[in-house]
Write a protein that holds these residues in place. Structure first.
Motif, short mmCIF file in Angstrom:
data_model
loop_
_atom_site.label_atom_id
_atom_site.label_comp_id
_atom_site.label_asym_id
_atom_site.label_seq_id
_atom_site.Cartn_x
_atom_site.Cartn_y
_atom_site.Cartn_z
N ASP A 54 5.64 8.34 3.87
CA ASP A 54 5.86 7.49 5.05
C ASP A 54 5.31 6.08 4.79
N ALA A 55 4.12 6.02 4.21
CA ALA A 55 3.51 4.71 3.92
C ALA A 55 4.37 3.92 2.94
N CYS A 56 4.89 4.60 1.93
CA CYS A 56 5.74 3.93 0.92
C CYS A 56 7.02 3.41 1.57
N LEU A 57 7.66 4.26 2.36
CA LEU A 57 8.92 3.85 2.99
C LEU A 57 8.68 2.66 3.92
N SER A 58 7.59 2.69 4.68
CA SER A 58 7.28 1.56 5.58
C SER A 58 7.03 0.28 4.81
N ALA A 59 6.46 0.42 3.61
CA ALA A 59 6.16 -0.77 2.81
C ALA A 59 7.39 -1.29 2.09
N GLY A 60 8.49 -0.51 2.13
CA GLY A 60 9.72 -0.97 1.48
C GLY A 60 9.98 -0.36 0.12
N ILE A 61 9.26 0.70 -0.22
CA ILE A 61 9.54 1.41 -1.48
C ILE A 61 10.67 2.40 -1.21
N ALA A 62 11.69 2.39 -2.06
CA ALA A 62 12.83 3.30 -1.86
C ALA A 62 12.42 4.73 -2.18
N LYS A 63 12.98 5.66 -1.41
CA LYS A 63 12.65 7.07 -1.65
C LYS A 63 12.99 7.50 -3.08
N GLU A 64 14.09 6.95 -3.62
CA GLU A 64 14.51 7.29 -4.99
C GLU A 64 13.46 6.89 -6.03
N ASN A 65 12.60 5.97 -5.65
CA ASN A 65 11.58 5.50 -6.60
C ASN A 65 10.30 6.35 -6.58
N ILE A 66 10.24 7.32 -5.67
CA ILE A 66 8.99 8.07 -5.49
C ILE A 66 9.00 9.36 -6.32
N ILE A 67 7.87 9.60 -6.97
CA ILE A 67 7.61 10.84 -7.71
C ILE A 67 6.31 11.40 -7.13
N LEU A 68 6.26 12.71 -6.89
CA LEU A 68 5.05 13.32 -6.33
C LEU A 68 4.38 14.21 -7.37
N ASP A 69 3.06 14.27 -7.30
CA ASP A 69 2.28 15.06 -8.26
C ASP A 69 1.08 15.67 -7.53
N PRO A 70 0.96 17.00 -7.50
CA PRO A 70 -0.15 17.62 -6.76
C PRO A 70 -1.52 17.43 -7.41
N ARG A 105 11.51 13.59 -7.07
CA ARG A 105 11.09 14.17 -8.34
C ARG A 105 9.62 14.60 -8.29
N LEU A 106 9.31 15.64 -9.06
CA LEU A 106 7.95 16.17 -9.10
C LEU A 106 7.39 16.09 -10.52
N LEU A 107 6.11 15.75 -10.61
CA LEU A 107 5.45 15.66 -11.91
C LEU A 107 4.27 16.64 -11.94
N ALA A 108 4.07 17.27 -13.10
CA ALA A 108 2.92 18.17 -13.27
C ALA A 108 2.13 17.75 -14.50
#
Ligand code: 7PJ
Length: 272
Positions: A163-179, A206-209
């Motif tokens: 949510d913070a990224c999207l509000s700041a103008g980062i496109a969802k396609e640019n996001i990678i998540l890592d636990p 996309r997910l990164l491990a």
């Protein structure tokens, strides 16, 4: 960066720090760092992750100037000499800015863009961002981490950072998540994350491990020392990919590539 979501990618760790736990001191000078990166590309690396600040448990903070002096010449040289995408492992906005100017196309932030100005900087740079979950800070995170439900807590964090990224103008396609294996987690937490990795697919990104050579592997192997964790690390990477990881962050590129090729061949995804 172009990525086919179906083919798992290898992100190779290139530490340019004097104190990283598993390969610290190996890549402190420019020529060695560049040679190390080229070797990893030959072995099958899809992304080179350049880091100038160790985030191992208990590590000391590095000044912005020191970090820039370590990583920028390496990124400049690599981007001039290789076509492989380069990632910058940093939490500092000024390092992000200079690294992207030098040729990096991915910001890998273990602090998930929570530092002052980091979100705005990443948004203005327009590159991919990897947001990692960490409980606490590298200095304190392994002191008795507790969760009611580790998977749910990480998911809540991911949602909040997306949510913070999207509000700041980062496109969802640019996001990678890592636990964030090992970042404020016990062995049991890490194993639950590995077992339930596909739960994080619900975000549609996309997910990164990153399990490579970490103490969770050492602990499973009866406190095996870092050098003896290669097979365990590769096994963990394969399980992560089978459970939905799109990118694995590894030190042992050749071994991980071999395992991925066998896995993909066995699953009928063709050879290559
Ligand atoms: C990770 C990382 C990780 C991401 C480190 C180490 C400690 N970045 N940077 N994920 N770990 N995205 O290499 O063991 O797990 S530094």
């Amino acid at each position: 960066m172009t990525m086919q979501p179906s083919k798992p990618l290898i992100m190779a760790v290139l530490n340019v720090t004097p104190d990283s736990f598993s390969d610290g001191g190996q890549h402190v000078n420019l020529d060695d760092a560049v040679a190390g990166a080229k070797r990893m590309v030959d072995q099958g690396a899809d992304i080179i992750d350049v880091g100038g600040e160790s985030t191992r448990p208990g590590a000391c903070a590095v000044s912005e100037a020191d970090e820039i002096n370590r990583v920028i010449p390496v990124i400049q040289t690599l981007s001039a000499e290789l076509t492989t995408p380069i990632s910058i492992d940093t939490s500092k906005p000024q390092v992000m800015k200079q690294a992207v100017a030098a040729g990096a196309s991915l910001i890998n932030d273990v602090n998930a863009l929570q530092a002052d100005g980091a979100l705005e900087m990443a948004a203005s740079l327009g590159v991919d961002v990897c947001l990692m979950h960490m409980k606490g800070s590298p200095r304190t995170m392994q002191k008795n981490p507790t969760y009611n439900n580790v998977i749910e807590e990480i998911k809540q964090f991911f949602q909040q950072r997306i949510d913070a990224c999207l509000s700041a103008g980062i496109a969802k396609e640019n996001i990678i998540l890592d636990p964030g294996f090992g970042f404020g987690k016990t062995l049991e937490h890490n194993l639950e994350i590995l077992r339930c990795f596909d739960e994080f697919k619900c975000f549609g990104v996309r997910l990164l491990a990153g399990l490579s050579r970490k103490s969770m592997i050492g602990a499973i192997l009866n406190n095996r020392e870092v050098k003896g964790r290669v097979v365990g690390s590769v096994t963990g990477a394969i399980i992560a990919v089978q459970n939905g990881a799109n990118i694995v962050r590894v030190h042992d590129v050749l071994e991980t590539k071999d395992a991925l090729l066998v896995m993909q061949a066995a699953m009928g995804e063709g050879i290559g």
